[in-house]
Design a protein around this motif. Structure first.
Motif, PDB file in Angstrom:
ATOM      1  N   ILE A  28       0.937  -1.158   0.079  1.00 36.69           N
ATOM      2  CA  ILE A  28      -0.079   0.067  -0.172  1.00 36.69           C
ATOM      3  C   ILE A  28       0.943   1.285  -0.014  1.00 36.69           C
ATOM      4  O   ILE A  28       1.787   1.420   0.817  1.00 36.69           O
ATOM      5  CB  ILE A  28      -1.060   0.163   1.237  1.00 36.69           C
ATOM      6  N   GLY A  29       0.713   2.205  -0.864  1.00 38.90           N
ATOM      7  CA  GLY A  29       1.403   3.478  -0.829  1.00 38.90           C
ATOM      8  C   GLY A  29       0.619   4.542  -0.156  1.00 38.90           C
ATOM      9  O   GLY A  29      -0.866   4.753  -0.180  1.00 38.90           O
ATOM     10  N   HIS A  30       1.298   5.225   0.789  1.00 37.73           N
ATOM     11  CA  HIS A  30       0.664   6.145   1.775  1.00 37.73           C
ATOM     12  C   HIS A  30       1.569   7.501   1.228  1.00 37.73           C
ATOM     13  O   HIS A  30       2.720   7.629   1.608  1.00 37.73           O
ATOM     14  CB  HIS A  30       0.799   6.058   3.116  1.00 37.73           C
ATOM     15  N   ARG A  31       0.611   8.377   0.779  1.00 42.93           N
ATOM     16  CA  ARG A  31       1.135   9.944   0.890  1.00 42.93           C
ATOM     17  C   ARG A  31       0.359  10.691   1.835  1.00 42.93           C
ATOM     18  O   ARG A  31      -0.928  11.108   1.771  1.00 42.93           O
ATOM     19  CB  ARG A  31       1.222  10.502  -0.625  1.00 42.93           C
ATOM     20  N   LEU A  32       1.014  10.840   3.092  1.00 39.38           N
ATOM     21  CA  LEU A  32       0.576  11.288   4.354  1.00 39.38           C
ATOM     22  C   LEU A  32       0.672  12.799   4.337  1.00 39.38           C
ATOM     23  O   LEU A  32       1.881  13.280   4.374  1.00 39.38           O
ATOM     24  CB  LEU A  32       1.116  10.554   5.606  1.00 39.38           C
ATOM     25  N   ASP A  33      -0.429  13.830   4.569  1.00 39.62           N
ATOM     26  CA  ASP A  33       0.001  15.084   5.060  1.00 39.62           C
ATOM     27  C   ASP A  33      -0.754  15.186   6.407  1.00 39.62           C
ATOM     28  O   ASP A  33      -2.123  14.941   6.582  1.00 39.62           O
ATOM     29  CB  ASP A  33      -0.707  16.189   4.206  1.00 39.62           C
ATOM     30  N   VAL A  34       0.069  15.512   7.285  1.00 35.03           N
ATOM     31  CA  VAL A  34      -0.667  15.312   8.727  1.00 35.03           C
ATOM     32  C   VAL A  34      -0.172  16.652   9.613  1.00 35.03           C
ATOM     33  O   VAL A  34       0.980  17.162   9.277  1.00 35.03           O
ATOM     34  CB  VAL A  34       0.428  14.258   9.444  1.00 35.03           C
ATOM     35  N   ARG A  35      -1.114  17.317  10.074  1.00 35.15           N
ATOM     36  CA  ARG A  35      -0.910  18.250  11.040  1.00 35.15           C
ATOM     37  C   ARG A  35      -1.031  17.861  12.698  1.00 35.15           C
ATOM     38  O   ARG A  35      -2.063  17.149  13.072  1.00 35.15           O
ATOM     39  CB  ARG A  35      -1.896  19.558  10.772  1.00 35.15           C
ATOM     40  N   ILE A  36      -0.028  18.174  13.494  1.00 34.82           N
ATOM     41  CA  ILE A  36      -0.113  17.782  14.831  1.00 34.82           C
ATOM     42  C   ILE A  36      -0.323  18.905  15.596  1.00 34.82           C
ATOM     43  O   ILE A  36       0.494  19.987  15.580  1.00 34.82           O
ATOM     44  CB  ILE A  36       1.262  16.912  15.177  1.00 34.82           C
ATOM     45  N   ASP A  37      -1.032  18.694  16.701  1.00 37.83           N
ATOM     46  CA  ASP A  37      -1.326  20.077  17.889  1.00 37.83           C
ATOM     47  C   ASP A  37      -1.041  19.259  19.026  1.00 37.83           C
ATOM     48  O   ASP A  37      -2.059  18.657  19.647  1.00 37.83           O
ATOM     49  CB  ASP A  37      -2.673  20.505  17.590  1.00 37.83           C
ATOM     50  N   PRO A  38       0.303  19.112  19.483  1.00 32.73           N
ATOM     51  CA  PRO A  38       0.795  18.655  20.688  1.00 32.73           C
ATOM     52  C   PRO A  38      -0.315  19.007  21.871  1.00 32.73           C
ATOM     53  O   PRO A  38      -0.464  18.313  22.684  1.00 32.73           O
ATOM     54  CB  PRO A  38       2.125  18.949  20.803  1.00 32.73           C
ATOM     55  N   GLU A  39      -0.388  20.305  22.195  1.00 27.31           N
ATOM     56  CA  GLU A  39      -1.127  21.034  23.270  1.00 27.31           C
ATOM     57  C   GLU A  39      -2.440  20.111  23.295  1.00 27.31           C
ATOM     58  O   GLU A  39      -2.982  19.871  24.192  1.00 27.31           O
ATOM     59  CB  GLU A  39      -1.399  22.492  23.095  1.00 27.31           C
ATOM     60  N   GLN A  40      -3.169  19.906  22.158  1.00 31.37           N
ATOM     61  CA  GLN A  40      -4.720  19.493  21.936  1.00 31.37           C
ATOM     62  C   GLN A  40      -4.720  18.035  22.045  1.00 31.37           C
ATOM     63  O   GLN A  40      -5.747  17.437  22.095  1.00 31.37           O
ATOM     64  CB  GLN A  40      -5.287  20.101  21.002  1.00 31.37           C
ATOM     65  N   GLY A  41      -3.292  17.426  21.750  1.00 30.03           N
ATOM     66  CA  GLY A  41      -3.421  15.860  21.609  1.00 30.03           C
ATOM     67  C   GLY A  41      -4.134  15.278  20.346  1.00 30.03           C
ATOM     68  O   GLY A  41      -4.444  14.368  20.257  1.00 30.03           O
ATOM     69  N   THR A  42      -4.037  16.568  19.236  1.00 31.59           N
ATOM     70  CA  THR A  42      -4.906  16.083  18.151  1.00 31.59           C
ATOM     71  C   THR A  42      -4.057  16.018  17.001  1.00 31.59           C
ATOM     72  O   THR A  42      -2.820  16.210  16.704  1.00 31.59           O
ATOM     73  CB  THR A  42      -5.750  17.158  17.877  1.00 31.59           C
ATOM     74  N   ILE A  43      -4.665  14.939  15.885  1.00 32.50           N
ATOM     75  CA  ILE A  43      -3.949  15.003  14.550  1.00 32.50           C
ATOM     76  C   ILE A  43      -5.229  15.361  13.659  1.00 32.50           C
ATOM     77  O   ILE A  43      -6.220  14.859  13.735  1.00 32.50           O
ATOM     78  CB  ILE A  43      -3.455  13.402  14.458  1.00 32.50           C
ATOM     79  N   ALA A  44      -4.654  15.978  12.413  1.00 36.21           N
ATOM     80  CA  ALA A  44      -5.549  16.125  11.493  1.00 36.21           C
ATOM     81  C   ALA A  44      -4.636  15.634  10.026  1.00 36.21           C
ATOM     82  O   ALA A  44      -3.738  16.106   9.789  1.00 36.21           O
ATOM     83  CB  ALA A  44      -5.945  17.768  11.212  1.00 36.21           C
ATOM     84  N   ALA A  45      -5.377  14.845   9.450  1.00 35.50           N
ATOM     85  CA  ALA A  45      -4.527  14.000   8.336  1.00 35.50           C
ATOM     86  C   ALA A  45      -5.166  13.747   7.012  1.00 35.50           C
ATOM     87  O   ALA A  45      -6.365  13.899   7.059  1.00 35.50           O
ATOM     88  CB  ALA A  45      -3.966  12.607   8.856  1.00 35.50           C
ATOM     89  N   ARG A  46      -4.576  13.810   6.115  1.00 37.10           N
ATOM     90  CA  ARG A  46      -4.883  13.358   4.562  1.00 37.10           C
ATOM     91  C   ARG A  46      -4.216  12.093   4.241  1.00 37.10           C
ATOM     92  O   ARG A  46      -2.745  12.471   4.279  1.00 37.10           O
ATOM     93  CB  ARG A  46      -5.027  14.573   3.587  1.00 37.10           C
ATOM     94  N   ASP A  47      -4.661  11.225   3.857  1.00 32.91           N
ATOM     95  CA  ASP A  47      -3.750  10.019   3.413  1.00 32.91           C
ATOM     96  C   ASP A  47      -4.146   9.778   1.974  1.00 32.91           C
ATOM     97  O   ASP A  47      -5.461   9.193   1.661  1.00 32.91           O
ATOM     98  CB  ASP A  47      -3.972   8.812   4.321  1.00 32.91           C
ATOM     99  N   ARG A  48      -3.342  10.077   1.094  1.00 31.08           N
ATOM    100  CA  ARG A  48      -3.512   9.602  -0.524  1.00 31.08           C
ATOM    101  C   ARG A  48      -3.133   8.140  -0.538  1.00 31.08           C
ATOM    102  O   ARG A  48      -2.002   7.803  -0.359  1.00 31.08           O
ATOM    103  CB  ARG A  48      -2.878  10.467  -1.445  1.00 31.08           C
ATOM    104  N   LEU A  49      -3.973   7.068  -0.780  1.00 29.59           N
ATOM    105  CA  LEU A  49      -3.809   5.585  -0.809  1.00 29.59           C
ATOM    106  C   LEU A  49      -3.537   5.106  -2.215  1.00 29.59           C
ATOM    107  O   LEU A  49      -4.421   5.500  -3.004  1.00 29.59           O
ATOM    108  CB  LEU A  49      -4.822   4.889  -0.021  1.00 29.59           C
TER     109      LEU A  49
END
Ligand SMILES: [Zn+2]
Length: 707
Positions: A28-49
């Motif tokens: 499987i190919g993953h092209r991952l675009d990820v934003r991490i907010d350490p304070e909030q403990g959150t991840i927002a991501a797009r993964d082109r599979l």
């Protein structure tokens, strides 16, 4: 230290899925675009599979609450329900183009205690995004993961200013953004899991011919970083030459914010305490570097047994011991760990090893696997063994492999069938126990012949062995032979060029076997490690010494309810059912300790001790020693200086791995420490009146093939 430890200890379910992996797992190919907010403990991501062509549907797991949606491409997403701590989805593709999923949410599992056998626990989390740092892997469900699949990855991570992300493969490509920083990592080769580690790291780098050495520390420490950068260059070079090219673009030491010892592809995640222990550079660190060949380069087919820890122990821990002249000691300790921790109830065949969870599983999965590979090496020869490892690496890199693949590589390089060897050693529990008998020297017309019989006396069926025999000759030379012993017993005969002095069976511990009791020298740990025992006080000692001994004994018994105190005058004989400490020169059982042994001479009238390392007599010296007596460990402590006794009570428990100790003065200061040499075991025979020590030279370290 094990990779996948978290996965193994937390996820029998996911492991079952791994175990069901097909011969050729999907890539499987993953092209991952990820934003991490350490304070909030959150991840927002797009993964082109990029899914394999023709795959109509694809199952994956994701952390709960991330609410994935198809944001590009033609596909439908079906939620199948909870699966362990993750959510199970099915992506039904309606075209051949890539599909992009978008998802976001919180992944924050605070550190918890994971039990690891009796009295031992360590911290862990199945995935955490926090202001202290980020530790995520496939098991965390931070990207769409199917444990049967392999994947390649192009990962971009956006983080707050001052933060840095680490993943496998090539990178980091860092670009500064208006708000924060973007870090890119790429790995085109098939990976089992995608890692995302992040923190406000200090980064150090150094180019090496085999990839970039990188160090990520949580606070600036250029000296510490320098040591790791140099060691990385050294080990990458050594293993690239020995096995094959290092498979990644970099190797990084990454400091975690709790104590771990994980080996990931192209990096290791070690705890803050661990990385500052000076010996780690020569022990755990090379082990983790080597896992990039075994475990993170050639992957483990867990269904047929985890061979990677034993092989990594062979070429890291054991090889470094060999290079330091301590190979035999390392092998003896491996045998001893098996003898001490493994019982019929917790033994298992190597093919059932998945990962370490206590001392017993370590003694089998690491120790026995290592010894079985060592026997193979001795039998095939170093050149063939290394050629087979190179083939195994070349042919299985970035694929899952098992003991059968290892066997095929060994067979192809040696031209021998190893079916029987692998079947018996990886498919059965237990260890052979050897016996030597009927040893005699025949003087014939053609010369001297040494004859004898070797037997496997364990209850279980025989194992295939090549038993090393070593004969020391009167002219100072040494004769070595390997005697095949695949059945119950065999008679051997060795023509001798000179008169023999001693015959030893496997004196360098090259065989996986049950140690004869005399081969495992008594050490103080046998007493300090025992839950119960007896301390005998000397009734005839002068008052100040008697009082000192009593206090020492009481201090040691405190918190150890299984240990009892008694006056020597209250006993008729030494008990044989538990370990005993004898205190004092005047102890009436001291003669028992002195009798019937050749390792030292204790003269209780002269208050003197003769050791191979020197003579110690008089008020200035305090002595401690331990020996096997009637199948039990008996320790003795003798001092003529009452002021030395409080210090002895405090210091002796720190010297558990020694057989004898000499302290000086009232402090008291350690002067001599040592272990009894192995001799007079049932696997050796004296053949003349002389009693020379073993002078068998150590084996050439495996890296000798590079010379
Ligand atoms: Zn390991």
């Amino acid at each position: 230290m094990p990779k996948l430890l978290r996965l193994l200890s937390l996820a029998p379910l996911m492991l079952a899925l791994v175990a069901a992996a097909t011969e050729h797992p999907a890539l499987i190919g993953h092209r991952l675009d990820v934003r991490i907010d350490p304070e909030q403990g959150t991840i927002a991501a797009r993964d082109r599979l990029d899914l394999p062509a023709g795959a109509g549907s694809w199952d994956f797991f994701l952390h709960p609450g991330l609410d994935p949606q198809v944001v590009a491409g033609r596909a439908k997403l079906v939620r199948l329900g909870a699966q362990g701590h993750l959510e199970h989805f099915r992506l039904v593709s309606e075209g051949s183009a890539p599909v992009t999923l978008g998802y976001s949410g919180r992944i924050h599992h605070p550190l918890g205690e994971l039990r690891e056998g009796m009295g031992s626990a360590r911290q862990g989390s199945p995935g955490i995004i926090s202001d202290e740092g980020v530790v995520l892997d496939g098991f965390s469900g931070w990207y769409p993961q199917n444990p049967n699949a392999l994947q390649n990855v192009d990962l971009r991570v956006r983080l707050p200013k001052g933060w840095m992300a680490v993943s496998q493969g090539a990178g980091p490509e860092v670009s500064l953004l208006d708000e924060g920083v973007s870090v890119r990592w790429r790995e085109a080769q098939p990976q089992e899991s995608i890692y995302l580690i992040a923190a406000p790291f200090e980064r150090y780098t150094k180019a090496t011919p085999h990839g970039e050495a990188q160090v990520y520390l949580r606070s600036a420490d250029p000296q510490l970083a320098k040591g790791y950068l140099e060691a990385t260059g050294r080990y990458l070079s050594m293993y690239s030459r020995l096995i094959g090219p290092y498979p990644y673009a970099k190797f990084a030491l990454v400091e975690n914010f709790w104590d771990t010892g994980f080996g990931m592809p192209s990096f290791t995640l070690l705890g803050p305490r661990v990385i500052r222990l000076p010996f780690i550079l020569h022990t755990s660190f090379p082990h983790e570097v080597l896992h990039n060949w075994w475990g993170n380069g050639v992957y483990v087919d867990y269904e047929t047994g985890n061979w990677s820890e034993g092989l990594t122990a062979s070429l890291a821990d054991h090889l470094l011991a060999e290079q330091g002249g301590r190979g035999a000691e390392y092998r003896r300790d491996s045998l001893r760990a098996y003898a001490d921790y493994v019982r019929a109830g917790n033994d298992f065949p190597l093919r059932d090893f998945r990962g370490r969870h206590d001392s017993a599983s370590q003694a089998v999965g690491y120790g026995k696997t290592f010894m079985v590979l060592h026997m193979l090496r001795r039998s095939l020869g170093d050149e063939t063994f290394v050629a087979a490892l190179r083939r195994f690496y070349r042919e299985n890199l970035f694929q899952r492999a098992g003991f059968d693949d290892l066997r095929r590589a060994m067979e192809q390089e040696s031209g021998r069938s190893l079916e029987d060897f692998f079947r018996r050693w990886t498919g059965r529990t237990g260890a052979p126990e050897l016996a030597l008998s009927n040893v005699m020297i025949d003087q014939t017309s053609s010369g001297r012949i040494l004859r004898g019989r070797l037997e496997q006396v364990q209850a279980a069926a025989p194992f295939p062995l090549q038993v090393p025999l070593v004969v020391h000759l009167a002219d100072g030379s040494i004769l070595e032979r390997q005697v095949p012993l695949s059945g119950r017993s065999t008679d051997f005969e060795l023509p001798l060029p000179a008169a023999p002095v001693r015959l030893d069976v496997d004196p360098r511990f090259d065989l996986f076997r049950t140690l004869a009791p005399e081969e495992s020298p008594a050490t103080l740990s046998a007493l300090f490690g025992s839950e119960s025992g007896l301390i005998l006080l000397p009734a005839d000692a002068p008052a100040d010494l008697a009082e000192g001994y009593r206090r020492l004994a009481e201090a040691w018994c405190e918190g150890s309810p299984g240990w009892k105190l008694q006056m020597d005058s209250d006993r008729k004989a030494l008990s044989r059912d538990r370990p005993v400490w004898l205190l004092g020169w005047s102890n009436r059982f001291l003669a028992d300790v002195v009798a019937d042994q050749s390792q030292f001479q204790l003269d209780s009238a002269q208050r003197s001790l003769h050791l191979p390392k020197g003579d110690y007599a008089g008020k200035d010296f305090s002595l401690a020693l331990v020996r096997n007596h009637g199948g039990q460990s008996v320790g003795w402590i003798g001092s003529l200086d009452p002021t030395a006794l409080p210090g002895l009570a405090r210091k002796l428990p720190h010297y558990g791995k020694y057989s004898y100790l000499v302290f000086q003065g009232g402090a008291p200061e350690i002067r001599i420490k040592g272990r009894w040499p192995v001799q007079d075991s049932s696997l050796m025979v004296w053949l003349s009146d002389r009693r020379p020590g073993l002078t068998t030279p150590p084996h050439r370290p495996l890296t000798g093939v590079l010379d």
